[in-house]
Design a protein around this motif. Structure first.
Motif, PDB file in Angstrom:
ATOM      1  N   ALA A   1      -0.416 -31.330  -0.717  1.00 23.05           N
ATOM      2  CA  ALA A   1       0.655 -31.142  -1.691  1.00 23.05           C
ATOM      3  C   ALA A   1       0.168 -31.471  -3.097  1.00 23.05           C
ATOM      4  O   ALA A   1       0.481 -30.759  -4.051  1.00 23.05           O
ATOM      5  CB  ALA A   1       1.864 -32.002  -1.328  1.00 23.05           C
ATOM      6  N   VAL A   2      -0.616 -32.534  -3.242  1.00 21.70           N
ATOM      7  CA  VAL A   2      -1.141 -32.908  -4.553  1.00 21.70           C
ATOM      8  C   VAL A   2      -2.076 -31.816  -5.081  1.00 21.70           C
ATOM      9  O   VAL A   2      -2.030 -31.470  -6.266  1.00 21.70           O
ATOM     10  CB  VAL A   2      -1.865 -34.280  -4.490  1.00 21.70           C
TER      11      VAL A   2
ATOM     12  N   PHE B   1       0.100 -28.914  -6.161  1.00 22.64           N
ATOM     13  CA  PHE B   1       0.809 -29.365  -7.353  1.00 22.64           C
ATOM     14  C   PHE B   1      -0.116 -29.292  -8.570  1.00 22.64           C
ATOM     15  O   PHE B   1       0.249 -28.764  -9.624  1.00 22.64           O
ATOM     16  CB  PHE B   1       1.301 -30.796  -7.106  1.00 22.64           C
ATOM     17  N   GLN B   2      -1.344 -29.807  -8.427  1.00 20.86           N
ATOM     18  CA  GLN B   2      -2.297 -29.831  -9.541  1.00 20.86           C
ATOM     19  C   GLN B   2      -2.698 -28.420  -9.952  1.00 20.86           C
ATOM     20  O   GLN B   2      -2.771 -28.112 -11.140  1.00 20.86           O
ATOM     21  CB  GLN B   2      -3.542 -30.641  -9.169  1.00 20.86           C
TER      22      GLN B   2
ATOM     23  N   CYS C   1      -0.941 -25.714  -9.609  1.00 24.27           N
ATOM     24  CA  CYS C   1       0.212 -25.112 -10.271  1.00 24.27           C
ATOM     25  C   CYS C   1       0.344 -25.641 -11.702  1.00 24.27           C
ATOM     26  O   CYS C   1       0.561 -24.866 -12.637  1.00 24.27           O
ATOM     27  CB  CYS C   1       1.487 -25.395  -9.471  1.00 24.27           C
ATOM     28  N   LEU C   2       0.197 -26.939 -11.887  1.00 30.62           N
ATOM     29  CA  LEU C   2       0.257 -27.511 -13.232  1.00 30.62           C
ATOM     30  C   LEU C   2      -0.823 -26.915 -14.128  1.00 30.62           C
ATOM     31  O   LEU C   2      -0.563 -26.593 -15.292  1.00 30.62           O
ATOM     32  CB  LEU C   2       0.083 -29.028 -13.188  1.00 30.62           C
TER      33      LEU C   2
ATOM     34  N   ARG D   1       3.720 -27.378 -19.314  1.00 30.27           N
ATOM     35  CA  ARG D   1       3.081 -28.463 -18.576  1.00 30.27           C
ATOM     36  C   ARG D   1       3.282 -29.797 -19.299  1.00 30.27           C
ATOM     37  O   ARG D   1       3.638 -30.804 -18.690  1.00 30.27           O
ATOM     38  CB  ARG D   1       1.583 -28.173 -18.397  1.00 30.27           C
TER      39      ARG D   1
ATOM     40  N   LEU E   1       6.704 -25.067  -9.670  1.00 25.99           N
ATOM     41  CA  LEU E   1       6.187 -26.013  -8.678  1.00 25.99           C
ATOM     42  C   LEU E   1       6.814 -25.759  -7.306  1.00 25.99           C
ATOM     43  O   LEU E   1       6.114 -25.763  -6.290  1.00 25.99           O
ATOM     44  CB  LEU E   1       6.442 -27.451  -9.121  1.00 25.99           C
ATOM     45  N   ARG E   2       8.111 -25.548  -7.269  1.00 25.17           N
ATOM     46  CA  ARG E   2       8.805 -25.291  -5.999  1.00 25.17           C
ATOM     47  C   ARG E   2       8.243 -24.024  -5.336  1.00 25.17           C
ATOM     48  O   ARG E   2       7.958 -24.018  -4.146  1.00 25.17           O
ATOM     49  CB  ARG E   2      10.305 -25.149  -6.214  1.00 25.17           C
TER      50      ARG E   2
ATOM     51  N   MET F   1       4.785 -24.685  -3.893  1.00 29.56           N
ATOM     52  CA  MET F   1       4.880 -25.471  -2.662  1.00 29.56           C
ATOM     53  C   MET F   1       5.361 -24.600  -1.503  1.00 29.56           C
ATOM     54  O   MET F   1       4.820 -24.667  -0.401  1.00 29.56           O
ATOM     55  CB  MET F   1       5.820 -26.665  -2.840  1.00 29.56           C
TER      56      MET F   1
ATOM     57  N   TRP G   1      10.841 -33.824  -3.153  1.00 24.35           N
ATOM     58  CA  TRP G   1       9.637 -34.015  -3.967  1.00 24.35           C
ATOM     59  C   TRP G   1       9.893 -33.751  -5.427  1.00 24.35           C
ATOM     60  O   TRP G   1       9.215 -34.278  -6.291  1.00 24.35           O
ATOM     61  CB  TRP G   1       8.477 -33.162  -3.454  1.00 24.35           C
ATOM     62  N   ASP G   2      10.897 -32.945  -5.735  1.00 23.77           N
ATOM     63  CA  ASP G   2      11.173 -32.663  -7.140  1.00 23.77           C
ATOM     64  C   ASP G   2      12.452 -33.324  -7.610  1.00 23.77           C
ATOM     65  O   ASP G   2      12.966 -32.989  -8.642  1.00 23.77           O
ATOM     66  CB  ASP G   2      11.243 -31.153  -7.378  1.00 23.77           C
TER      67      ASP G   2
END
Length: 180
Positions: free
Chosen positions: A110-111, A114-115, A117-118, A126, A164-165, A168, A178-179
């Motif tokens: 997930a991290v 997430f990274q 996507c960021l 961002r 982000l959603r 994921m 998570w959000d």
């Protein structure tokens, strides 16, 4: 295996002798931080040492701990798979408060998602999202610093959370809250 972890020894070149006790204690600490019980951490550290010693006889290990952690990770995953296949679920009383390997691996994945996507987001989106969600800054303060209206800040946050959603969901990660 990455090229920077080992290199072949030249003919007649002596191998450097590492402090194996230090390596073993570092591996046990690492495995415990990954959620392994002490007995499993010690077993995997011992197997990892045996593999490192065998490798060191043929190649110079440039990054002993990097290679050791990689081997230990793989052995821990193999151990978990073997236990799962043979119906050996960990005893919650023995395991304590440490997270399961599945949970650790899911969190790492997930991290990573997430990274990525960021990193793909527009810079302004961002920055707004990170300052609001991680820095706990107010929309007003962010807006003032970036010359944006509070409404524009809120839109960046909303769009960032949607990005982000989606990332994921696309990766198949179901993380309720998570959000939140």
């Amino acid at each position: 295996m990455p090229r920077n972890e080992t290199r072949p020894l030249a003919k007649g070149e002596p191998a450097r002798i590492p402090d194996w006790a230090e390596v073993q204690s570092g591996l046990v600490r690492y495995l415990r931080a990954q959620g392994a019980r002490i007995d499993i951490a010690e077993d995997i550290a011992q197997e990892t040492l045996a593999r490192l010693i065998a490798i060191s006889r043929e190649k110079e290990i440039v990054s002993l701990f990097a290679l050791g952690f990689r081997i230990a990770d793989n052995l821990l995953i193999d151990r978990h798979r073997w236990d799962s296949r043979h119906g050996l679920a960990p005893d919650p009383e023995i395991q304590g408060d440490t997270p399961s390997l599945d949970r650790v691996m899911d969190s790492r994945r997930a991290v990573e998602v997430f990274q990525r996507c960021l990193n793909r987001m527009p810079r302004l989106r961002r920055e707004v999202l990170v300052r609001r969600r991680l820095g706990q800054e107010s929309c007003q303060a962010i807006g003032e610093d970036l010359s944006l209206s509070p409404k524009a800040v809120e839109k960046h946050i909303t769009r960032g959370l949607i990005d982000l959603r989606r990332a994921m969901e696309k990766a198949g990660i179901d993380r309720p809250g998570w959000d939140g």
